[in-house]
Design an enzyme around this catalytic site. Structure first.
Site, PDB file in Angstrom:
ATOM      1  N   SER A 257       2.938 -10.515   2.833  1.00 55.04           N
ATOM      2  CA  SER A 257       2.042  -9.907   1.849  1.00 55.04           C
ATOM      3  C   SER A 257       2.211 -10.657   0.538  1.00 55.04           C
ATOM      4  CB  SER A 257       2.388  -8.432   1.642  1.00 55.04           C
ATOM      5  OG  SER A 257       1.717  -7.891   0.523  1.00 55.04           O
TER       6      SER A 257
ATOM      7  N   TYR B  74       8.904  -2.221   0.002  1.00 59.95           N
ATOM      8  CA  TYR B  74       7.873  -3.028   0.665  1.00 59.95           C
ATOM      9  C   TYR B  74       7.898  -4.460   0.134  1.00 59.95           C
ATOM     10  CZ  TYR B  74       3.253  -4.437   2.362  1.00 59.95           C
ATOM     11  OH  TYR B  74       2.207  -5.085   2.973  1.00 59.95           O
TER      12      TYR B  74
END
Length: 262
Positions: free
Chosen positions: A150, A166
């Site tokens: 990501s 995350y």
């Protein structure tokens, strides 16, 4: 004689295992691989979602199967690897996409939530890659591994994001990708990562509702969020012979957001 572009991108006769494949980015990537000719096996936790997704792929003419498994649990990962190999005969392409996120200020972030995110997003990728490579890719001397990272793994986040676990996990995925590529290149295995930006997915839905789609899109030079076809090209490049000399790399698919920092 060199192959044509069409031949290089053709996945006819190849097999692919895609985790987190019942919806969103995983389903999009499974569709791309299937459209290029691969036999596809998708996996996630919920059988009902998988059955629906597989039916959608099959309706598009794709040879698709599914196995329900939770990549947060080692026993499920080992079962998924062995069942996938039993069904497909081999796994030419592994897409590690199953993931989790958690929103909380760093000073209040539950340790259990941190462990949940890191366990699925990093440990799960490692265990499934290891299981598939050890049983199949390394003995055959061939394989493609695609890890979904990501742009959150490229740096920090504004205060309203509050996704430290995350971000940390996706940063780890990037270096996991580089390290694994360095070790397994000798076995003919390429390992690469994709760093999506903001896409219209279920995982991003809360953030989209909080900040608003227009505000989120405005952060990107292209002034748009990712859609249901924006990962298809890079997925096919990494998975096919067109990308046979690319390994240990990552590419951001984010409308240009990552070009504005660093």
């Amino acid at each position: 004689m060199a192959r044509s572009v069409q031949q290089l991108f053709d996945l006819s006769g190849r097999t692919a295992l895609v985790t987190g494949g019942s919806r969103g980015l995983g389903l999009q990537m499974a569709q791309a691989l299937g459209e290029a000719g691969a036999r596809v096996l998708i996996s996630s936790r919920k059988a009902a979602d998988l059955e629906q997704a597989a039916a959608q792929l099959q309706a598009a003419g794709i040879d698709a199967q599914w196995i329900a498994a939770d990549c947060a649990h080692e026993a499920d990962i080992q079962r998924l690897a062995s069942d996938a190999l039993a069904r497909l005969g081999r796994v030419d392409i592994l897409v590690n996409n199953a993931g989790a996120s958690w929103g909380a200020p760093a000073e209040e972030h539950p340790v259990a939530a941190w462990d949940k995110v890191m366990n699925l997003n990093v440990r799960g990728y490692f265990l499934l890659s290891q299981a598939v490579a050890r049983a199949d890719m390394i003995p055959r001397g061939s394989g493609r591994i695609l890890n979904i990272a990501s742009i959150a793994g490229l740096g920090g986040n504004p205060v309203e994001m509050r996704t430290i676990a995350y971000n940390t996990s996706k940063g780890a995925v990037l270096n996991f990708t580089r390290a694994l590529a360095g070790e397994w290149g000798v076995h003919g295995i390429t390992v690469n990562a994709i760093c999506p930006g903001f896409f219209k997915t279920k995982m991003a839905s809360v953030l989209i509702e909080t900040l608003g789609e227009e505000k989120m899109a405005a952060q990107a030079p292209l002034r748009r969020l990712g859609d249901d076809e924006d990962l298809k090209g890079i997925t096919l490049l990494y998975a096919s012979d067109a990308g046979k000399h690319i390994t240990g790399q990552w590419l951001a698919v984010d409308g240009g957001v990552s070009a504005l920092v660093g």
